[in-house]
Design a protein around this motif. Structure first.
Motif, short mmCIF file in Angstrom:
data_model
loop_
_atom_site.label_atom_id
_atom_site.label_comp_id
_atom_site.label_asym_id
_atom_site.label_seq_id
_atom_site.Cartn_x
_atom_site.Cartn_y
_atom_site.Cartn_z
N PHE A 26 -82.12 -30.45 60.49
CA PHE A 26 -82.32 -29.63 59.30
C PHE A 26 -83.19 -30.36 58.29
CE2 PHE A 26 -78.40 -28.04 61.14
CZ PHE A 26 -78.65 -26.68 61.15
N VAL A 45 -86.82 -30.46 59.59
CA VAL A 45 -87.54 -29.19 59.42
C VAL A 45 -87.98 -29.01 57.97
CG1 VAL A 45 -87.27 -26.68 59.38
CG2 VAL A 45 -86.53 -27.99 61.37
N SER A 46 -87.05 -29.21 57.04
CA SER A 46 -87.40 -28.88 55.65
C SER A 46 -88.35 -29.91 55.05
CB SER A 46 -86.14 -28.71 54.80
OG SER A 46 -85.41 -29.90 54.80
N ALA A 84 -91.79 -29.22 56.44
CA ALA A 84 -92.40 -28.08 55.74
C ALA A 84 -92.96 -28.51 54.40
CB ALA A 84 -91.37 -26.97 55.56
N THR A 123 -83.34 -29.61 50.00
CA THR A 123 -82.97 -28.51 50.90
C THR A 123 -82.35 -29.06 52.18
OG1 THR A 123 -84.84 -27.28 50.03
CG2 THR A 123 -83.81 -26.43 52.02
#
Lengths: 270, 290
Positions: A154, A157-158, A161, A199
């Motif tokens: 997680f 991924v964030s 990004a 996040t």
């Protein structure tokens, strides 16, 4: 705009049955979340919906029973530590992967993400047997390590990004002005990717806080987390205190997810 | 002359930054999985008996078949509900689309145990769902302790994995093509079937494989809403581990499930990145509002 929309509606209307079906599917999505809160105020000592009388007895139970409180405390502790580890190693990995290209980097990225698609039960069984040998079952350390590993994807991924919009020339500018790589990271990279990091940390925290399957295998009489106690309460004890616990968790998680949203909107208005 | 200096200036220790994450994943996930692989082929010495007995013990194949069947039903249900929903999302205005997207993501952040508890209450004998069916004259359907209840609860949590890839595919389809087909005299159904459906197939395929694959591994929902007589593969795996203490047999079964899953994921990846789709799905809530 309105004229165009009206004309559009005339030629290409949304059929009424589609709207009805959409509403039904939407209800299906939110139904379980919706009933959890009224359930928790029921006074009945059996699982029943709709509740006939209202009371706060399950909340009282939750906040006075040491078993529930200890489980809550354990869950919170595990989730904070697991999220911390996952965020640090996940952010480092995302920054590292961002600088690398080629097949090997792609392979490593997939490898780090693999726990997202591996069935939880397969991981749980394998982890359980290995942790038995390593004496990690039923311990804080065991829970933290297992949940930290689940949280890494997680964060990856964030943060990836967030790094997508990152201009690497800023680092070169910072280096040319004499900053060390570490200083550049803290002063240049970190502020720009902080939203991605937060996040990721939130997702890692919630993933750990809510994790049941591995937790069920790692539990011991002396150490268990809240989801495990909730599992016990519907399988062995038939204890409606789970309703209070459920609604507290649902509300807490909703608030936690709203935090990044609020940070985002505050930035927007600034 | 400038090029070599630039490459030299590029920060080198990219690999080092990966070490902690790889060490954590290797230590906590890969080593245990590798150990269970070793146990499954090395107990008491090198043998494939544990794998052979999966196919001959008469239980594993039945349970595997039941699990696959449940996953197929969940996949069909999520497709039938998810496709119109995703389509509706592409048709409404941006504000309502935002609301519909938040609703899709609600199962993601409703706690697993809270959600399953809610389904137990809703689906139990004499519960609300059964009352509704009774009203329509189908009161004899049993929801709790049956595959029906498990399917209902699983489909709800699997729907986001169908809707999100579909939404991203359907959102990219130019609706003027449909209007053009209508203008040239085709009926709405023909226009949908000949133009819209083929263009949406990429999202459909990845949604179908994704939901089927993830449905194979469910443990908590069938354990709480299903029955031991109709157990799914995850329950069998848990039972062999904690009750029968058959670590080698459980290892073999776990590796089998893992291999099936990873093959399906690799297949789905060819239709548009399953792993990244899940990643995007799980963080899209924050992305959408950025």
């Amino acid at each position: 705009m309105t004229a165009a929309r009206r004309r559009d509606r005339g030629v290409d209307p949304i059929p009424w049955w589609l709207i009805a079906l959409g509403a039904l599917v939407a209800l299906y999505f939110i139904l379980p979340t919706l009933i959890v809160i009224p359930l928790s105020f029921s006074s009945a000592s059996a699982f029943e919906f709709p509740p006939k009388d209202f009371s706060l007895r399950w909340y009282e139970n939750f906040f006075t029973d040491p078993v529930w409180l200890t489980s809550l405390g354990n869950s919170f502790l595990v989730a904070v530590l697991a999220a911390l580890i996952a965020t640090v190693v996940g952010t480092a990995a995302a920054v590292g992967l961002n600088r690398l290209t080629g097949r090997l980097a792609g392979f490593l990225r997939t490898l780090l993400m693999i726990s997202m698609v591996t069935p939880a039960i397969v991981v749980a069984v394998a982890v359980y047997i290995s942790f038995l040998q390593w004496h990690l079952t039923g311990s804080l350390l065991g829970y933290v390590l297992a949940h930290a590993a689940l949280g890494v994807p997680f964060v990856l991924v964030s943060v990836t990004a967030a790094l997508g919009g990152f201009d690497a020339t800023l680092l070169r500018a910072s280096a040319s002005l004499g900053a060390s790589p570490l200083r550049s990271f803290v002063r240049v990279t970190m502020p720009l990717i902080s939203r991605g990091v937060i996040t990721g940390a939130v997702f890692a925290f919630v993933t750990s806080f809510d994790e049941v399957v591995i937790a069920l295998f790692l539990r011991s009489p002396t150490f268990q987390t809240l989801p495990v106690q909730m599992y016990n309460s519907v399988t062995f004890e038939l204890d409606p205190t789970i309703s209070a616990s459920s609604s507290l968790v649902v509300v807490a998680v909703t608030i936690i997810f709203l935090v990044p949203l609020l940070i985002g909107s505050r930035k927007k208005t600034r | 002359m400038t090029t070599p200096t630039r490459t030299r200036r590029t920060p080198r220790p990219g690999w080092l930054l990966l070490v902690p994450a790889l060490a954590l994943l290797a230590g906590i996930l890969l080593v245990p999985l590798f150990q269970s692989l070793l146990r499954s082929i090395g107990t008491p010495e090198f043998t494939l008996d544990h794998y052979a007995s999966l196919f001959t013990d008469g239980v594993t194949l039945t349970v595997l078949g039941r699990t696959a069947m449940t996953a197929v039903i969940v996949t069909i249900v999520t497709f039938l509900l998810g496709y119109p929903y995703a389509y509706l999302m592409t048709r409404v205005g941006p504000r309502l689309r935002g609301v519909l997207l938040v609703i899709v993501l609600i199962p993601f952040w409703t706690s697993v145990m809270a959600r399953n508890y809610a389904w137990i209450v809703l689906l139990q004998r004499g519960g609300p769902v059964q009352s509704v069916f009774e009203f329509f004259g189908a009161g004899d359907i049993v929801f709790q302790g049956s595959v029906v209840g498990v399917t209902i609860a699983m489909s709800q949590v699997m729907l986001p994995f169908m809707v999100l890839p579909l939404f991203s595919t359907l959102g990219g389809i130019d609706r003027k093509l449909l209007l053009a087909a209508r203008g040239l005299g085709s009926s709405p159904l023909v226009a949908f079937w000949k133009i819209y459906w083929p263009l949406s197939r990429g999202g459909v395929v990845s949604g179908l494989i994704l939901v089927f694959t993830l449905s194979l591994g469910f443990y908590v929902t069938p354990a709480l809403l299903g029955s031991p007589q109709q157990s799914l593969i995850a329950q069998l795996l848990a039972q062999r581990t904690t009750q029968l203490l058959d670590f080698a047999g459980a290892g073999a079964l776990g590796i089998l499930v893992l291999v099936i899953t990873l093959l399906l994921v690799a297949w789905a990846n060819r239709f548009g990145g399953t792993i990244s789709a899940i990643g995007v799905a799980s963080t899209s809530r924050t992305k959408e509002t950025r």
